[in-house]
Design an enzyme around this catalytic site. Structure first.
Site, PDB file in Angstrom:
ATOM      1  N   ARG A 175       0.692  -1.015   0.153  1.00  0.00           N
ATOM      2  CA  ARG A 175      -0.057   0.095  -0.060  1.00  0.00           C
ATOM      3  C   ARG A 175       0.876   1.123   0.023  1.00  0.00           C
ATOM      4  NH1 ARG A 175      -4.761   1.562   4.632  1.00  0.00           N
ATOM      5  NH2 ARG A 175      -5.231   3.562   3.712  1.00  0.00           N
ATOM      6  N   ASP A 468      -4.813   4.099  14.105  1.00  0.00           N
ATOM      7  CA  ASP A 468      -4.064   4.732  13.122  1.00  0.00           C
ATOM      8  C   ASP A 468      -4.561   5.824  12.447  1.00  0.00           C
ATOM      9  OD1 ASP A 468      -6.123   3.721  11.551  1.00  0.00           O
ATOM     10  OD2 ASP A 468      -4.929   2.369  10.500  1.00  0.00           O
TER      11      ASP A 468
END
Length: 588
Positions: A175, A468
């Protein structure tokens, strides 16, 4: 500088071999002459397209600010939505999508190693939401990825190589950073390069052909796409890359290189799912429906409008609410109609080592219940952070699949795609109050996340959950909107008698006592600043940095600020800016 005929590349920081030998080794291994030349050509080729992408994003955001955001699906692309077509067939390695490990920071060697050996179907090797892109982290992360692609995991003995040809073993899904991020240490043609192109370019140059030869990739997650035109740009980037790296054309036909699982994480993208899959039809491995980035995009796009106050995310927002349930239905039905897998969001619960046997059982039960909800909705898989939950989630999905099927593509009727309306996607809950506990939770998530970022970490464990940038994103955006519109508390905090100024009263008592004259029945900037100070004091005390009162948001007896002090100041600024930033990571 490495110069070409009409373009050049410059690297601005070279890690010292004596001061940081690990970063120095990563630099010399990853940023080879060939890699830099490939990156120069990649960035130069698509420079105009990327500039246009940023202009389109600015125009789109202005339209939202002026109340001209989409209220219906585009008539211009109605034929794309109504016609019958399917993405290219998936390679064997991506047919089973039951579990990906999320938030795997590639610079964290033990985390990457354990994730790759977890038995999950895939590992989201995350240079985005769960990652802090310091130059050191970026370099070490790309070195670890290149080695892992060759069967060499962090911690393996020198020269040890694992077989990576088994089609049922864990695959890497890299990613790269999203388009909102830049790589501050590399410039092409006098401009800093986008984090998206840097991350993608380094990965495919070092490992693309190798993984393609093994039928193991390269596989990607693409995050925060906003439109079909952005998907089309990625498709052109993939096609150019295949030719530039001399990958046989028939490889892309079987979707071995450049396969992308696109995360639908923004409100604009929710209105163009068919169109995005169409543009990526030769490279698509499906769509993913994450929750918190998507929820945050409502506020960053429309948070200025008092009529569109987003509900308290800790009490009123879940995948069971109509607008989120509609979003999930739309993702799943759209994907399955087009022959693409659809995966649900990440289960954030974590056993941090302090759980009793009973609490561990409760964690597993909560995880299975949540992911069975995704499976019953038709999803083909989901993400998880805690490796001990891999098997329970795999089992939860498998029992809802048809016998012998690795997914629900053939058994789940794509009947819901056309029944989800624009109104369904925009129908957010109407509750517009907030609890003091919820406000404090959002503040603590933000401060702890920013503190971790300043210390080189992109995610953290807090109260039994992984946090996150996605949860920090919704937290800071919600605080910003609650301050902007003076969102009321569910009920005013009860009045308390004056207490000794040195006592450690509960936060709700302290904040009410200090702010009862400043409209404590609603969220205010002074109240939030005081609550930030309390969180910072708690963090400093836990680390042996005691604080005393003073001016500003965070004041210490020392002339050197702690990372908690700096984080508190940044969060206090972030939630009171005149305009709500679109992304917390861009601000940081």
């Amino acid at each position: 500088a490495r110069t070409g005929m009409d373009s050049w590349i410059e690297v601005l920081e070279f890690p010292s071999a004596s001061r940081d030998p690990q970063a120095h080794k990563a630099y010399t291994t990853v940023l080879t002459e060939g890699a830099l030349d490939f990156l120069r050509r990649l960035v130069s080729t698509f420079e105009d397209d990327v500039n246009q992408l940023y202009r389109d994003r600015a125009n789109r955001h202005t339209a939202y600010q002026e109340g001209r955001g989409p209220s219906e699906f585009s008539a211009a692309t109605a034929q794309t939505r109504s016609s019958d077509w399917r993405i290219a067939p998936l390679p064997a390695a991506l047919l089973d999508r039951r579990v990906d490990i999320g938030d795997v920071d590639p610079s964290n060697g033990p985390l990457l190693r354990n994730a790759m050996l977890s038995g999950a179907q895939g590992v989201q090797v995350d240079f985005d939401d769960g990652f802090c892109p310091s130059w050191r982290n970026v370099l070490i992360g790309h070195l670890n990825v290149a080695n892992a692609a060759r069967g060499q995991l962090p911690g393996d003995q020198e020269g040890h190589t694992r077989a990576a040809t088994d089609g049922t073993s864990t695959v890497m899904m890299v990613r790269p950073r999203a388009w909102n991020m830049i790589e501050a240490n590399v410039m092409v043609n006098g401009r800093r390069v986008s984090g998206a192109l840097f991350g993608f370019g380094m990965f495919v140059f070092s490992s693309g052909r190798h993984l393609a030869e093994l039928s193991r990739g390269p596989f990607l997650y693409l995050s925060k796409l906003e439109s079909a035109s952005e998907a089309a740009l990625w498709d052109r980037i993939f096609a150019w890359t295949e030719e530039a790296l001399d990958i046989p054309a028939n490889t892309i036909k079987v979707c071995v290189i450049g396969l992308a699982c696109v995360l639908i994480e923004s409100l604009p993208a929710a209105f163009e799912m068919d169109e995005m899959l169409w543009e990526l039809r030769n490279h698509s491995a499906g769509l993913n429906c994450g929750m918190w980035d998507y929820a945050a995009s409502f506020i960053t796009r429309m948070g200025h409008d008092r009529r569109k106050i987003f509900p308290d995310r800790n009490r009123y927002v879940s995948m069971d609410r109509h607008f989120m349930k509609s979003y999930r239905r739309k993702v799943i039905a759209t994907c399955h109609r087009r022959g693409a897998p659809a995966t649900g969001g990440m289960f954030a619960g974590v056993d941090d080592g302090s759980l009793t046997t009973h609490d561990k059982q409760l964690l597993v039960s909560a995880c299975v219940s949540a992911k069975e909800g995704d499976a019953l909705a038709g999803a083909d898989g989901a993400l998880v952070y805690d490796l001990s939950l891999v098997q329970p989630i795999q089992d939860a999905f498998a029992k809802h699949f048809a016998k012998g099927c690795p997914n629900q593509l053939s058994s789940y009727a794509a009947r819901d795609a056309d029944t989800v309306t624009a109104h369904d996607l925009l129908q957010i809950p109407t509750e517009n109050d907030v609890s003091l506990d919820s406000l404090r939770t959002n503040i603590e998530v933000c401060v702890r996340y920013v503190k971790g970022w300043l210390e080189g970490r992109g995610h953290l464990i807090m109260n039994g959950k992984v946090e996150d940038s996605a949860t920090a994103e919704i937290s800071r955006a919600q605080i910003w909107q609650q301050i902007r519109h003076g969102v009321p508390f569910e009920s005013p905090p009860a009045a308390v008698p004056d207490a000794d100024s040195h006592s450690r009263a509960p936060l709700s008592v302290v904040t009410h006592k200090r702010h009862k004259a400043a409209a404590a029945d609603r969220v205010t900037a002074p109240l939030v600043r005081e609550m930030i100070r309390e969180v910072v004091c708690d963090l400093n005390a836990a680390e042996g940095h005691p604080q005393e009162g003073g001016g500003g948001t965070t004041s210490t007896t020392s002339t050197i600020s702690s990372s908690a002090d700096e984080a508190g100041d940044l969060v206090a600024d972030l939630v009171t800016l005149r305009q709500c930033p679109l992304f917390i990571t861009t601000y940081l």
